[in-house]
Enzyme design. Structure first.
Site, PDB file in Angstrom:
ATOM      1  CB  CYS A   2      27.463  -3.030   8.471  1.00  0.00           C
ATOM      2  SG  CYS A   2      26.704  -1.496   7.864  1.00  0.00           S
ATOM      3  CG  ASP A 102      29.797   6.704   7.099  1.00  0.00           C
ATOM      4  OD1 ASP A 102      29.015   6.014   6.418  1.00  0.00           O
ATOM      5  OD2 ASP A 102      30.002   6.472   8.312  1.00  0.00           O
ATOM      6  CB  ILE A 295      18.646  -2.720  33.408  1.00  0.00           C
ATOM      7  CG1 ILE A 295      20.155  -2.928  33.544  1.00  0.00           C
ATOM      8  CG2 ILE A 295      18.218  -2.784  31.971  1.00  0.00           C
ATOM      9  CD1 ILE A 295      20.569  -4.329  33.152  1.00  0.00           C
TER      10      ILE A 295
END
Length: 638
Positions: A2, A102, A295
């Site tokens: 987050c 968690d 990539i």
């Protein structure tokens, strides 16, 4: 994973709205937490905690933050991979759980064990807990510094955030530049903890707690320190076969922990040693195909996609690749000051962003195999320090000065073009970048000085002409233990380059596209084990990461891996002399820019002219540092 932010204004004068300010700070981080948002405001204390959520575990609203437990309020960024194991221990002590997160485990562990709970954690994290009863704030960052945590303290205002951009939303934020941080940035292209580009802002050290109370006492204490790990470790005397077997067990267990998620997980695969061993050990244990992402570049000298595809085919992964053009890269450049809201000069942040963007189309968690070089001896500079400095230090200083002067006449670009014809150089990449560092290091006074010089992009005497407030790159009182030079150098890099550059690069690039980037190698159990390995199991002859290679070659044929180390290299010199030439030249006339960073304008102008007109060799990475610093200044200061 987050994003978190907040403040505690202990000298609040009713001069700005608390709720609106917190929401603005919080939502400046929405890119890293697009799934939901939450906040807690205590108007009496002028305190606020904000959270933006990227749902990875327990996707239900039960995982919403801030999370409350009795007098405690928590905002948390990261993952505790072994939270199920910790939860079972807490249940034995009488704790009951209402969610599968968690986050709840952290709160109940803090209630049960206090700050010592962190010794139970395996993961990457930054969290803040406020105790409403005692009116104390506790801030914590993971052992390695994988997750970012900035804090600010001036005139009674304390702020914290996952990214600096949140501070700019606070009306009292002071933007005075930290000139010591500028010095560090110009030397190496990043700013390591505890420094920050702003004078009154800081990075919480890796493995540290910060506590603040109403008496305005700020206290920082370390609970884990890589220097202490090095100092307290001794060389294992087990057989090579036993250490190899034990290391494979440690790696496998740590890698598998990084697969804990309620959303799809994939892995970045370059075809090098580190990403290949992560992929090999995980694919071996998975009941389904692991998704891998690479990539590629159309320019062969920069392209690793073919090797990655061959490794993926051998291991049987579900492989995805994207070939990028120069236009793809150039479209990312204008995004860099927003993505990296502190000056950041590692150009490999561009391909890292592109591979993260590609992966995010199919997964929500990406495994990035960083740290293997620092932990197991993978960098050329380790080999050079080990093999060359003992010889260099025996040369009289006046002879070294002559050699340094003579070597300085050699054009590094010529060496780059002709390295394949020179036996001593044919196995090395990026010679034009490495050779000037080695020349500068001829004047080193000791091993650490040699290593520091070889890790910087501008000679100290040149930097002092350019920017006078000089800051030493790294200092330690630790001595080098017998048979443990490579571990010592790795310790220095873990404490500087890994946190300040690599973790910053991966965190910002992945979170810019709402992808959780995890680091399988950066488990403290792996680091603590590796610190006990003798040097000859890290670098043996010409083989760097010797013990890792032995494990890898049991799963992947050697011929698919063996090639010079490459990394995410991109043609920055070409860009700076073409598409970016005009904005580069504009720096020369920006006197406000020079004043802000206390740069000597004539020196900067001459360096840019010499680079553009190719009068003499100027490291293009250093020019890139100047360019990105100017772009950052235009976005955040001007």
């Amino acid at each position: 994973m987050c994003r978190i932010t907040g403040f505690w204004d202990l000298n609040y004068k009713q001069n700005y709205p608390l709720q609106d300010t917190l929401v603005a700070m919080r939502d400046s981080l929405q890119h890293g937490g697009p799934d939901s948002a939450g906040d807690y405001v205590n108007k009496e204390l002028a305190l606020g905690l904000g959270h933006r959520r990227l749902s990875i575990l327990d996707l239900s609203p039960a995982g919403k933050q801030p999370m409350f437990l009795e007098e405690w309020v928590l905002v948390f960024n990261g993952e505790i991979y072994n939270f199920v194991e910790i939860r079972k221990k807490l249940e034995l002590e009488g704790c009951q759980f209402a969610t599968g997160t968690d986050t709840e485990v952290i709160l109940k562990a803090f209630k049960t064990w206090g700050k010592k709970m962190v010794h139970e954690f395996r993961g990457f994290f930054a969290f803040v807990i406020f105790n409403q009863r005692t009116e104390t704030l506790t801030v914590c960052r993971d052992r390695i510094g994988v997750k970012p945590l900035f804090w600010y303290w001036k005139d009674g205002l304390f702020m914290f955030a996952s990214e600096l951009k949140a501070f700019h939303e606070h009306p009292v934020f002071n933007k005075t530049i930290n000139q010591q941080a500028v010095s560090l940035y110009l030397q190496q292209g990043y700013i390591p903890y505890p420094h920050c580009i702003f004078q009154h802002a800081h990075k919480l050290p890796a493995g540290a707690y910060l506590e603040l109370d109403k008496q305005q006492a700020v206290k920082i204490e370390k609970y884990w320190d890589v220097q202490e790990v090095y100092a307290n470790s001794s060389v294992r005397t087990d057989s090579e076969a036993d250490l190899e077997a034990e290391l494979e067990q440690v790696l496998t267990e740590s890698f598998e922990l990084r697969m804990v998620a309620d959303v799809p997980v994939g892995a970045f695969l370059s075809g090098g040693i580190d990403s290949s061993i992560v992929t090999a050990l995980l694919q071996k244990k998975q009941g389904r195909q692991l998704k891998t992402f690479t990539i590629g570049f159309h320019e062969e000298e920069y392209n690793e996609a073919k090797q990655a595809k061959a490794v993926a085919k051998h291991l049987g992964t579900e492989h995805h690749e994207l070939y990028c053009t120069e236009q793809d890269f150039e479209q990312v450049i204008p995004l860099l000051p927003e993505m990296y809201d502190e000056p950041f000069g590692d150009s490999s942040g561009i391909p890292t962003y592109l591979v993260a963007k590609m992966a995010r189309e199919q997964v929500k968690v990406g495994l990035s195999s960083d740290g293997g070089d620092e932990i197991f001896g993978g960098y050329t500079k380790y080999e050079v320090t080990q093999n060359f400095y003992p010889k260099i230090k025996r040369i009289p200083s006046f002879v070294r000065a002559m050699l340094k002067g003579g070597s300085g006449l050699v054009n590094p670009l010529w060496l780059e073009r002709n390295s394949s014809k020179l036996p001593v150089l044919k196995n090395y990449k990026n010679i034009s970048n490495k050779f000037p560092k080695l020349v500068n290091a001829l004047g080193a006074k000791d091993t650490l000085d040699f290593f520091n010089i070889s890790s910087t992009y501008i000679a100290q005497k040149d930097l002092k002409r350019l920017h006078r407030p000089y800051q030493n790159r790294y200092e330690t009182n630790l001595s080098i233990a017998d048979k443990r030079l490579i571990s010592y150098l790795g310790m220095v890099d873990i404490d500087t380059y890994l946190e300040g550059d690599i973790m910053t690069k991966v965190d910002r690039a992945t979170m810019a596209v709402a992808l959780e980037g995890r680091e399988p190698f950066l488990d403290h159990k792996i680091i603590e084990f590796a610190m006990q390995l003798p040097d000859d199991l890290k670098i043996k002859g010409k083989d760097t990461k010797y013990l890792l290679r032995k494990i890898l070659y049991k799963h992947v044929p050697k011929e698919l891996i063996e090639r010079p180390k490459q990394g995410f290299s991109i043609p920055i010199q070409k860009w700076l002399l073409s598409s970016l030439k005009e904005p580069l030249l504009s720096i020369k006339s920006d006197q406000d820019f020079f004043n802000t960073f206390q740069l000597e304008s004539k020196e900067v102008q001459q360096i840019i002219d010499n680079f553009v007109q190719q009068r003499t060799y100027i490291n293009p990475h250093f020019i890139w540092f100047l360019y990105t610093l100017h772009q950052w200044y235009n976005r955040w200061i001007k």
